[in-house]
Write an enzyme that holds these catalytic residues in place. Structure first.
Site, PDB file in Angstrom:
ATOM      1  N   ASN A 163     -13.219   6.543 -27.860  1.00 47.00           N
ATOM      2  CA  ASN A 163     -13.521   5.212 -27.327  1.00 47.00           C
ATOM      3  C   ASN A 163     -12.962   4.186 -28.305  1.00 47.00           C
ATOM      4  O   ASN A 163     -13.556   3.939 -29.355  1.00 47.00           O
ATOM      5  CB  ASN A 163     -15.047   5.058 -27.179  1.00 47.00           C
ATOM      6  CG  ASN A 163     -15.445   3.663 -26.737  1.00 47.00           C
ATOM      7  OD1 ASN A 163     -14.597   2.845 -26.374  1.00 47.00           O
ATOM      8  ND2 ASN A 163     -16.737   3.382 -26.774  1.00 47.00           N
ATOM      9  N   TRP A 164     -11.825   3.620 -27.941  1.00 47.11           N
ATOM     10  CA  TRP A 164     -11.175   2.665 -28.847  1.00 47.11           C
ATOM     11  C   TRP A 164     -11.819   1.284 -28.809  1.00 47.11           C
ATOM     12  O   TRP A 164     -11.447   0.399 -29.586  1.00 47.11           O
ATOM     13  CB  TRP A 164      -9.683   2.562 -28.526  1.00 47.11           C
ATOM     14  CG  TRP A 164      -8.882   3.745 -29.012  1.00 47.11           C
ATOM     15  CD1 TRP A 164      -9.358   4.842 -29.674  1.00 47.11           C
ATOM     16  CD2 TRP A 164      -7.464   3.927 -28.894  1.00 47.11           C
ATOM     17  NE1 TRP A 164      -8.321   5.693 -29.964  1.00 47.11           N
ATOM     18  CE2 TRP A 164      -7.149   5.163 -29.502  1.00 47.11           C
ATOM     19  CE3 TRP A 164      -6.426   3.181 -28.330  1.00 47.11           C
ATOM     20  CZ2 TRP A 164      -5.847   5.659 -29.562  1.00 47.11           C
ATOM     21  CZ3 TRP A 164      -5.132   3.661 -28.374  1.00 47.11           C
ATOM     22  CH2 TRP A 164      -4.846   4.902 -28.995  1.00 47.11           C
TER      23      TRP A 164
ATOM     24  N   HIS B 251     -21.806   2.124 -21.413  1.00 46.07           N
ATOM     25  CA  HIS B 251     -21.863   2.141 -22.880  1.00 46.07           C
ATOM     26  C   HIS B 251     -22.913   1.132 -23.361  1.00 46.07           C
ATOM     27  O   HIS B 251     -23.076   0.065 -22.771  1.00 46.07           O
ATOM     28  CB  HIS B 251     -20.489   1.805 -23.467  1.00 46.07           C
ATOM     29  CG  HIS B 251     -20.433   2.081 -24.930  1.00 46.07           C
ATOM     30  ND1 HIS B 251     -20.924   1.186 -25.856  1.00 46.07           N
ATOM     31  CD2 HIS B 251     -19.995   3.154 -25.626  1.00 46.07           C
ATOM     32  CE1 HIS B 251     -20.766   1.707 -27.067  1.00 46.07           C
ATOM     33  NE2 HIS B 251     -20.208   2.899 -26.952  1.00 46.07           N
TER      34      HIS B 251
ATOM     35  N   GLU C 102     -22.893  -0.915 -25.670  1.00 46.04           N
ATOM     36  CA  GLU C 102     -22.384  -2.262 -25.987  1.00 46.04           C
ATOM     37  C   GLU C 102     -22.273  -3.102 -24.723  1.00 46.04           C
ATOM     38  O   GLU C 102     -22.424  -4.328 -24.773  1.00 46.04           O
ATOM     39  CB  GLU C 102     -21.046  -2.142 -26.734  1.00 46.04           C
ATOM     40  CG  GLU C 102     -21.281  -1.659 -28.162  1.00 46.04           C
ATOM     41  CD  GLU C 102     -20.131  -0.915 -28.794  1.00 46.04           C
ATOM     42  OE1 GLU C 102     -19.017  -0.908 -28.246  1.00 46.04           O
ATOM     43  OE2 GLU C 102     -20.364  -0.300 -29.858  1.00 46.04           O
TER      44      GLU C 102
ATOM     45  N   GLU D  36     -25.852   8.775 -26.688  1.00 45.71           N
ATOM     46  CA  GLU D  36     -25.497   7.927 -27.827  1.00 45.71           C
ATOM     47  C   GLU D  36     -26.714   7.109 -28.247  1.00 45.71           C
ATOM     48  O   GLU D  36     -26.978   6.036 -27.666  1.00 45.71           O
ATOM     49  CB  GLU D  36     -24.361   6.975 -27.440  1.00 45.71           C
ATOM     50  CG  GLU D  36     -23.081   7.688 -27.050  1.00 45.71           C
ATOM     51  CD  GLU D  36     -21.857   6.813 -27.312  1.00 45.71           C
ATOM     52  OE1 GLU D  36     -20.951   7.302 -27.984  1.00 45.71           O
ATOM     53  OE2 GLU D  36     -21.825   5.661 -26.860  1.00 45.71           O
TER      54      GLU D  36
ATOM     55  N   SER E 107     -21.333   7.454 -34.672  1.00 48.45           N
ATOM     56  CA  SER E 107     -20.867   7.707 -36.044  1.00 48.45           C
ATOM     57  C   SER E 107     -20.357   9.136 -36.249  1.00 48.45           C
ATOM     58  O   SER E 107     -20.532   9.700 -37.323  1.00 48.45           O
ATOM     59  CB  SER E 107     -21.964   7.361 -37.061  1.00 48.45           C
ATOM     60  OG  SER E 107     -22.276   5.984 -36.981  1.00 48.45           O
TER      61      SER E 107
ATOM     62  N   GLY F  96     -16.120   6.736 -31.625  1.00 48.82           N
ATOM     63  CA  GLY F  96     -15.693   5.345 -31.670  1.00 48.82           C
ATOM     64  C   GLY F  96     -14.781   5.089 -32.847  1.00 48.82           C
ATOM     65  O   GLY F  96     -13.590   5.399 -32.825  1.00 48.82           O
ATOM     66  N   GLY F  97     -15.341   4.542 -33.923  1.00 52.71           N
ATOM     67  CA  GLY F  97     -14.534   4.118 -35.074  1.00 52.71           C
ATOM     68  C   GLY F  97     -13.558   5.173 -35.569  1.00 52.71           C
ATOM     69  O   GLY F  97     -12.381   4.874 -35.829  1.00 52.71           O
TER      70      GLY F  97
END
Ligand code: PGA
Length: 265
Positions: A9-10, A93, A95, A168, A215, A236-237
């Protein structure tokens, strides 16, 4: 046997000029045929990422989709518009729940829209920190599952081989803090129990891949993949770093091989 899936997930990172080279670099260092790999860039990067990934076996996913096909919805993108660009789509998601006020009902309708349109949804669920601290994490996630299934008309488990669910915990996203493998495994069991409690058969619930997200890095992935009820990760990151993705997918390939040989025994 459920597939092992690693989805990147960019989020709101990369541009149309740098996304293709980054996707190609990730594909080159994650060549593991037993692991289903998916990269979800921003909408404007879907075409260059699709082109860069052609022939690599890595799929492309969107990060969101609207419930309607077309109309006066400024700034939105429909499933029909994603045809030829993406074969997967992240839905719900945290966010988007946080920033766009997405509800479980809307998320259920989006999951249904993906299924009708031939997109594989990666449907995200997860509790807030206060829910975990109050001991109600599983109850919260089970209710997220129920509300979305009802709103999306997904109470029959016909979609068991198409839907992917990502657990998540919101407090683990982008914080460097992960859930424990055993807590994530307990939640995967709770999610499958919630599917069964809402009209899915045991076999259908067991067929759904459940990913962990929050994470995940090359050094934290093993704890989750060593849990038999966890089938991969939404990253993600770390998914913006080819070295990290190489380590994550290499570990996933080991798990895929081990589960395959266990299934053959
Ligand atoms: P993170 O994000 O890996 O940066 O925690 C995961 C996600 O939000 O899907």
């Amino acid at each position: 046997m459920r597939p092992i899936i690693i989805a990147a997930n960019w989020k709101m990172n990369t541009t149309p000029s740098d996304a293709g080279p980054l996707a190609a670099a990730i594909a080159a260092v994650t060549d593991a045929p037993d692991v289903e790999r998916v990269i979800c860039p921003p909408y404007v990067c879907l075409a260059p990422v699709r082109d860069a990934l052609a022939g690599t076996g890595v799929d492309v996913g969107a990060q969101n989709v609207h419930v309607r096909d077309a109309g006066a919805y400024t700034g939105e993108i429909s499933a029909a518009m994603l045809a030829g660009l993406a074969s997967w789509c992240i839905v719900g998601h945290s966010e988007r729940r946080r920033d766009m006020g997405e509800t479980d009902e809307l998320i259920g309708r989006k999951v249904a829209r993906c299924l009708e349109s031939g997109l594989r949804p990666i449907w995200c669920v997860g509790e807030q920190l206060e829910d975990r601290e109050a001991g109600r994490a599983e109850a919260v996630v089970r209710e997220q599952v129920r509300l979305a299934l009802v709103a999306g008309g997904l109470a029959g488990g016909a979609w068991a081989h198409t839907i992917v669910i990502a657990y998540e915990p919101v407090w683990a996203i982008g914080t460097g803090r992960t859930a424990s493998g055993s807590d994530a495994a307990a939640m995967a069991d709770a999610i499958r129990a919630a599917l069964e409690a809402n009209g899915w058969t045991h076999e259908q619930a067991q067929a759904v891949p459940v990913l962990y997200g929050g994470s995940v890095t090359a050094s934290t992935i093993a704890e989750f993949l060593s849990e038999p009820c966890i089938d991969g990760a939404l990253v993600g990151g770390a998914s913006l770093k080819p070295d990290e993705m190489a380590g994550i997918v290499a570990r996933a390939a080991t798990t895929a091989a081990a589960r395959r040989s266990a299934a053959l025994r």
